[in-house]
Enzyme design. Structure first.
Site, short mmCIF file in Angstrom:
data_model
loop_
_atom_site.label_atom_id
_atom_site.label_comp_id
_atom_site.label_asym_id
_atom_site.label_seq_id
_atom_site.Cartn_x
_atom_site.Cartn_y
_atom_site.Cartn_z
N CYS A 113 0.30 -8.97 4.48
CA CYS A 113 -1.06 -9.33 4.07
C CYS A 113 -1.15 -10.81 3.73
CB CYS A 113 -1.48 -8.48 2.87
SG CYS A 113 -3.16 -8.83 2.27
N CYS A 210 -2.31 -1.31 -2.20
CA CYS A 210 -3.74 -1.41 -2.47
C CYS A 210 -4.58 -0.51 -1.60
CB CYS A 210 -4.19 -2.86 -2.32
SG CYS A 210 -4.20 -3.50 -0.63
#
Length: 393
Positions: A113, A210
């Site tokens: 990410c 997440c």
């Protein structure tokens, strides 16, 4: 004359984009830079479907976080934008995460990410907005080098250091990134947040992963890579079948709990063989490895990686974010990169990162790193281990 971000010109004429996740760290970063007089723009990325995650305690980048980031931006008086990065995030992070587990690896999605979404795409957006830098709330620091480039170093707060997750940052990205919290402790950050009267000053820290709304990562894998949840055998180091499992994605190297095998001694997951759908277990001693093979090397130290690897170099490495750096030797073996650990390490899993440092403690410089493809012992080359184990590790 350089300002506090090592950029030319006064803060008032220096535009900085802050990646605002809605948490206390990035919010404090934005407030601090605004207080110093910088021209600050806040950007929050919508990375995934927030439906289930919106109200889950500890979720990162969920719907509530977007509202929190907007509230902070309004409080400190900066413009704030929300960018829809869901498709980029799915392609770069979620798909690779599921595929990695299907291959019997243990991925670290935060690294991908940071590398592919936050530091590549968002940095491009920041530059399109005329920003001289992109600032984040990560606990890591950077230092200006004599030639004007930046060196990444560990955070002053060792307990919060996030350098392990940022090793894949390229030199070009690093030159444009700033980490204002790198020399602070978490306690100091929260105190600043209170002083700025930020509505997130007491907000809980986000937790990984997440994009897993239920907290069960296997739900994501089962939906995206059902083959990773096919049943298979649990075998010992000699290949004897001890039991059965309901998918290799339920296991990771080093795991002890949840194996479901009764034995006279504790058994650990030593390797995962995706091709045969075997979970290989053994005693704890079988977890210790001293030879690691890496792929996708990123080098941000001095010189070029080719020169360093060809000559060989002693350094320090981490194979897990929570472990202290261990002494090791980096070298090339044919066409692949190897790291030999002087003392060995337990639970080294393919898919994880191996991060290079120039020192074992303090604000050590981050030299780069790579992703683990194999972990073994020098004696494995002589064929002393079970064939299936050698093939899988």
């Amino acid at each position: 004359m350089l300002n506090s971000l090592d950029l030319e010109g006064p803060p008032s004429s220096t535009r900085v984009v802050v990646a605002m996740s809605g948490g206390v760290d990035s919010s404090t970063t934005a407030a601090l830079l605004k207080a110093e007089g910088y021209d600050v723009i806040g950007i929050t990325l919508q990375l995934y479907d927030h439906g289930e995650a919106t109200h889950r305690k500890g979720a990162c980048c969920a719907g509530q976080d977007i509202h929190d980031a907007r509230d902070v931006a309004e409080r400190i008086g900066i413009p704030h934008y929300v960018l829809d990065y869901e498709s980029r995030f799915r392609e770069s992070v979620i798909d690779r995460f599921a595929e990695s587990y299907a291959l019997g690896e243990t991925p670290v999605p935060c690294i991908e990410c940071n590398r592919s979404v936050k530091f590549r795409d968002l940095l491009t957006t920041a530059q399109e907005l005329g920003a001289q830098a992109l600032a984040t709330g990560h606990y890591v620091a950077s230092r200006r080098q004599p030639d004007g480039s930046r060196a990444m170093v560990c955070a002053a707060d060792a307990d919060r250091d996030q350098s392990y997750f940022l090793f894949a940052t390229t030199q070009d990205q690093l030159n444009h990134l700033r980490f204002p919290l790198g020399d602070m402790t978490k306690a100091q950050t929260r105190e600043l947040a209170r002083r700025f009267d930020l509505p997130v000053a007491e907000k809980h820290d986000s937790q990984d992963i997440c994009f897993v709304p239920t907290g069960r990562y296997t739900d994501v894998i089962e939906r995206m890579r059902p083959n990773a949840m096919l049943p298979g055998d649990i075998v010992d180091l000699r290949g004897r079948v001890l039991g059965h499992h309901q998918g290799i994605a339920n296991f990771t190297v080093g795991q002890r709990r949840g194996i479901g095998i009764a034995a006279s001694m504790p058994l650990y997951v030593v390797a995962l063989d995706a091709a045969s759908r075997q979970v290989i277990v053994g005693p704890r001693a079988a977890l210790r490895k001293n030879l690691i093979t890496l792929r996708d090397i990123n080098w941000i130290g001095d010189g070029t990686f080719d020169d360093v690897a060809r000559e060989g170099r002693d350094l320090y490495i981490k194979v897990r974010s929570t472990r202290p750096p261990q002494p090791a030797h980096l070298r090339m073996n044919g066409d692949h990169c190897e790291v030999e650990l002087f003392a060995g390490e337990e639970g080294v899993s393919p898919g994880q990162a191996c991060v290079f440092y120039d020192a074992p403690t303090g604000q050590a410089r981050v030299l780069g790193g790579g992703f683990i493809t194999h972990a073994s012992n020098n004696s494995d080359r002589a064929g002393t281990h079970h064939l299936a184990l050698r093939a899988a590790i």
